[in-house]
Design a protein around this motif. Structure first.
Motif, PDB file in Angstrom:
ATOM      1  N   GLN A  75      66.461  21.309  94.610  1.00 51.98           N
ATOM      2  CA  GLN A  75      66.305  20.275  93.592  1.00 51.98           C
ATOM      3  C   GLN A  75      65.880  18.946  94.208  1.00 51.98           C
ATOM      4  N   ASP A  84      62.208  19.286  94.578  1.00 51.52           N
ATOM      5  CA  ASP A  84      61.613  19.111  93.250  1.00 51.52           C
ATOM      6  C   ASP A  84      61.507  17.633  92.893  1.00 51.52           C
ATOM      7  N   ARG A 139      58.006  14.741  92.116  1.00 52.11           N
ATOM      8  CA  ARG A 139      57.883  14.228  90.749  1.00 52.11           C
ATOM      9  C   ARG A 139      57.956  12.704  90.684  1.00 52.11           C
ATOM     10  N   THR A 158      53.063  15.555  96.889  1.00 53.22           N
ATOM     11  CA  THR A 158      53.382  16.749  97.681  1.00 53.22           C
ATOM     12  C   THR A 158      53.313  16.413  99.163  1.00 53.22           C
ATOM     13  N   LEU A 169      54.836  25.690  97.528  1.00 54.57           N
ATOM     14  CA  LEU A 169      54.368  24.377  97.069  1.00 54.57           C
ATOM     15  C   LEU A 169      53.419  23.732  98.081  1.00 54.57           C
ATOM     16  N   MET A 177      51.478  16.136  92.665  1.00 51.31           N
ATOM     17  CA  MET A 177      52.573  17.089  92.544  1.00 51.31           C
ATOM     18  C   MET A 177      52.047  18.432  92.052  1.00 51.31           C
ATOM     19  N   VAL A 210      53.597  22.466  86.920  1.00 51.16           N
ATOM     20  CA  VAL A 210      54.932  22.909  86.513  1.00 51.16           C
ATOM     21  C   VAL A 210      55.029  24.432  86.565  1.00 51.16           C
ATOM     22  N   ARG A 214      55.892  25.153  90.124  1.00 52.82           N
ATOM     23  CA  ARG A 214      57.263  24.760  90.418  1.00 52.82           C
ATOM     24  C   ARG A 214      58.252  25.734  89.781  1.00 52.82           C
ATOM     25  N   ARG A 215      57.900  26.237  88.607  1.00 51.82           N
ATOM     26  CA  ARG A 215      58.788  27.193  87.935  1.00 51.82           C
ATOM     27  C   ARG A 215      58.955  28.456  88.784  1.00 51.82           C
ATOM     28  N   LEU A 261      60.649  27.279  92.471  1.00 52.66           N
ATOM     29  CA  LEU A 261      61.979  26.668  92.505  1.00 52.66           C
ATOM     30  C   LEU A 261      62.900  27.159  91.401  1.00 52.66           C
ATOM     31  N   TYR A 293      63.170  27.774  84.830  1.00 55.22           N
ATOM     32  CA  TYR A 293      63.116  26.425  85.409  1.00 55.22           C
ATOM     33  C   TYR A 293      63.878  25.485  84.488  1.00 55.22           C
TER      34      TYR A 293
END
Length: 721
Positions: free
Chosen positions: A370, A373, A377, A397, A421, A522, A525, A528-529, A532, A574
């Motif tokens: 987290q 993450d 963001r 990133t 990522l 970044m 999503v 990221r889903r 992470l 996520y």
């Protein structure tokens, strides 16, 4: 909605000449940049070029309409993609994950012993050190990953048993070249066979090590040594045949280029040590000047954990007053208890800006993932929630994250999530915090300049502490601590002149270097889903997939359901955006949206709190329509927006176990109610309390496709599983 509240300061993104940028399904390549924006050329061979202002690029990144693939057109990257799996590492099958984790533990153990000088990259050295390597590998292998099968009597030390010295050396070489992806392989298909056989290769590998001596022979001399070795070996085999003994066929002489390539494969640092000595090798390979020579924002990020020097009260007001006991327990909260927290933080080494902070009762895989993450963001929502005067616009990133060897950071899921990522993650030597000096120093600064101002401060030792009772004097609540941390970071630390930046403030340094070099945007999503998100398994029904009482369905999923024999699938959930889930169908991962748009961009915590309030508000009713759900979630956001943003600094627990527990306690199913809007009673004026129909149930009707989305409504039934 999803926390994408942009900061007032627009970032300038960095795109290299070998980077691929995908917008609207079109692949581009940056060919020029100006103060106003970028000029991109399409990569489809049409020669079409387009210009995009920085503001447009920023908007597309924020809305998830821009995908950035770093170094995608670099020849080395193209070769690496041929050797590596074609999909994200974290989405590969569990058996592949276990196999890769097994090999990684041995490779990490080898690197650890190599750094200590206990093993060399030779079969003889590895064979003698193999027992200790396997024992050290158990430290990495025993850290449980989310997909591991935990046997009865868990928490046991797992020690690898099956490995040979030659195979380990091959894994080490592959890992040094391609990173984590080398531990997976392509999965299918065979690699191109070598042009020389194993006997030739073994003799070449043995002889080229003549290059690693203090006399510093040239490659030409090594070529002569290899050829002499081959001639001598062939003569020996010829003599055996003349004596009538069984002997292998003559070896094929390798070319000069083959020998040169084998020399180039030698580790550069090890080669410098052998040829020039340790001191000279350090000079040749270590950064020069003032420690690390860094130029770009996010070039190197340091991340670590710190046990905050403060006893704090666990809040009983604000958002905590509407959390259930189970939700408080998931966050490590108990009313009235006084405790200390762990802070997981990340800092940009170049600009000294703090990129992320997460509070938890104990470090874990969740706190590490987290925090990563939060790094990528935009953090405007956090700074606005506490009324900060300065934007917290440091995001993007990173190229490299450096951590210690804590269990949360060496966790396998954390590593492959970062890899997916496009972030390299490295672990500094154990017991040597100077390799992460910036993050270690910021914790000291935070303790001295912020934490000591509060009652409840815990001193470094009992002598300094004296008669001070930190627990008895604790007065700061968890909400207060979260607010104080954010305010101090964005309004004090980021705006204060920094000695390591020659008197420039971290914020000005960030803005100046971003304007000059830009930062990588970044990840989407969707990525990221998958990287992470919580790993789940679900059984698909004709209604789709249900997670936390939310139904997810799509045409692709429905078509797959009609023909699949096994209905169980792997899912990624996520918690920062419950509007969709990632589902694996036929070895391909797809996005499956929620059936109703009211969940798009919402956080899981908002939905859980809304569901509990709805239960209490309409306890006498059996069904609740979608409008009630929408209004409840809107109310939660409006009334508790700032408090929920501060709660976002705490590590959420959305593990498999907690999701299963929530579903047991709060299972929500639904049926389609086709009653037209005009036949419904009008909503009450108080927001939540809709006047639901309580008449006897209507007879079953035949479902027909609605002409517009508004023609069909959904009713929600609350009950126990």
């Amino acid at each position: 909605m999803l926390d994408i509240q942009p900061s007032p300061t627009l970032p300038r993104f960095a795109f290299g000449q070998y980077d691929e940028v995908i917008m609207g399904g079109i692949s581009y390549r940056a060919i020029d940049s100006t103060e106003d924006g970028y000029i991109f050329a399409r990569t489809d061979g049409t020669g079409v070029s387009e210009s995009f202002p920085h503001a447009v690029l920023s908007q597309r990144v924020t809305l998830g309409g821009l995908e950035h693939r770093r170094d995608a057109f670099l020849p080395e990257s193209a070769k690496r993609r041929l050797r590596a799996p074609a999909q994200e590492l974290s989405t590969l099958a569990p058996k592949q994950q276990q196999k890769a984790k097994y090999h990684e533990s041995l490779v990490r153990a080898f690197f650890e012993m190599e750094a200590e000088g206990k093993v060399k990259r030779t079969e003889t050295s590895v064979k003698s050190a193999l027992p200790e390597i396997m024992f050290k590998a158990g430290k990495y292998l025993s850290v449980p990953s989310e997909g591991d099968v935990i046997e009865a009597g868990g928490n046991k030390m797992i020690v690898p048993t099956k490995i040979s010295a030659s195979r380990l050396l091959k894994r080490v070489a592959a890992f040094s070249r391609d990173g984590m992806a080398a531990l997976y392989g392509r999965g299918s298909g065979s690699s191109r066979p070598r042009r020389i056989g194993p006997d030739e290769l073994a003799l070449v590998s043995k002889t080229v090590r003549n290059y690693l001596v203090m006399e510093q022979p040239s490659i030409a001399q090594v070529v002569e040594d290899v050829r002499d070795a081959f001639i001598a070996e062939n003569l020996r085999r010829e003599e055996l045949r003349e004596k009538g003994e069984k002997a292998k066929s003559p070896l094929a002489m390798p070319s000069r280029e083959t020998i040169r390539l084998e020399v180039k494969k030698l580790d550069p640092f090890i080669t410098d040590i052998a040829r020039f000595g340790l001191d000279e090798a350090r000079k040749r390979n270590a950064p020069a000047g003032k420690g690390l020579e860094l130029t770009r924002p996010l070039e190197r990020v340091e991340m670590d954990e710190w046990k905050v020097d403060l006893m704090s009260l666990l809040a009983t007001s604000g958002i905590w007053s509407i959390l259930s006991d189970e939700e408080k327990a998931s966050l490590g909260l108990e009313d009235g208890k006084k405790t200390r927290w762990y802070l997981t933080a990340a800092i940009c080494t170049t600009t000294r800006c703090i990129l992320a902070m997460k509070l938890s009762r104990s470090p874990s895989r969740r706190s590490a993932m987290q925090t990563i993450d939060m790094i990528v963001r935009d953090k405007g929502v956090w700074s606005d929630a506490v009324g900060a005067l300065t934007p917290w616009n440091m995001s993007g990133t990173p190229e490299l994250i450096v951590t210690d060897c804590g269990s949360a950071f060496i966790d396998f899921d954390t590593r492959i999530g970062a890899t997916d990522l496009s972030i390299d993650i490295d672990h500094g030597p154990a017991g040597m915090p100077e390799f992460r000096a910036r993050i270690e120093r910021i914790f000291g600064t935070m303790s001295k300049n912020l934490i000591r101002r509060f009652t409840g401060y815990t001193f470094s030792n009992t002598v300094v502490k004296g008669d001070y009772d930190a627990e008895a004097r604790a007065a700061l609540t968890t909400e207060d601590l979260s607010e104080a941390l954010v305010r101090w970071v964005v309004d004090v630390y980021h705006r204060r002149p920094h000695a390591g930046l020659d008197g420039e403030t971290p914020r000005n340094c960030w803005n100046r270097l971003v304007a000059k070099y830009g930062v990588a945007p970044m990840p989407l999503v969707e990525l990221r889903r998958k990287a992470l998100g919580t790993r789940l398994k679900r059984t698909v029904s004709k209604k789709g997939i249900i997670v936390l009482g939310i139904r997810y369905h799509s045409e692709v999923l429905a078509r797959w359901f009609m023909h699949a024999s096994s209905k169980e699938v792997r899912v990624r959930f996520y918690s920062e955006d419950i509007g969709a889930i990632a589902v694996e169908l036929n070895n391909q991962w797809i996005e499956v949206p929620s059936v109703f748009e009211c969940y798009r961009g919402e956080r899981a915590q908002t939905w859980i709190m809304a569901a509990r309030e709805i239960r209490a508000s309409v306890a006498a009713q059996k069904q609740v329509d979608e409008m009630v759900i929408f209004k409840a979630m809107t109310r939660i956001r409006e009334i508790n927006a700032d408090a929920m943003a501060r709660q976002g600094l705490l590590v959420d627990d959305y593990s498999q176990e907690r999701i299963a527990k929530l579903e047991d306690q709060m299972l929500i199913g639904f049926d389609v109610d086709e009653t037209p809007h005009e036949a419904r009673m009008p909503p009450a004026t108080d927001g939540l309390g809709l006047e639901l129909q309580t008449a006897s149930p209507r007879p079953a009707q035949t479902a027909t496709p609605p002409e517009t989305p508004g023609d069909t409504d959904v009713t929600w039934s609350f009950g126990e599983k």
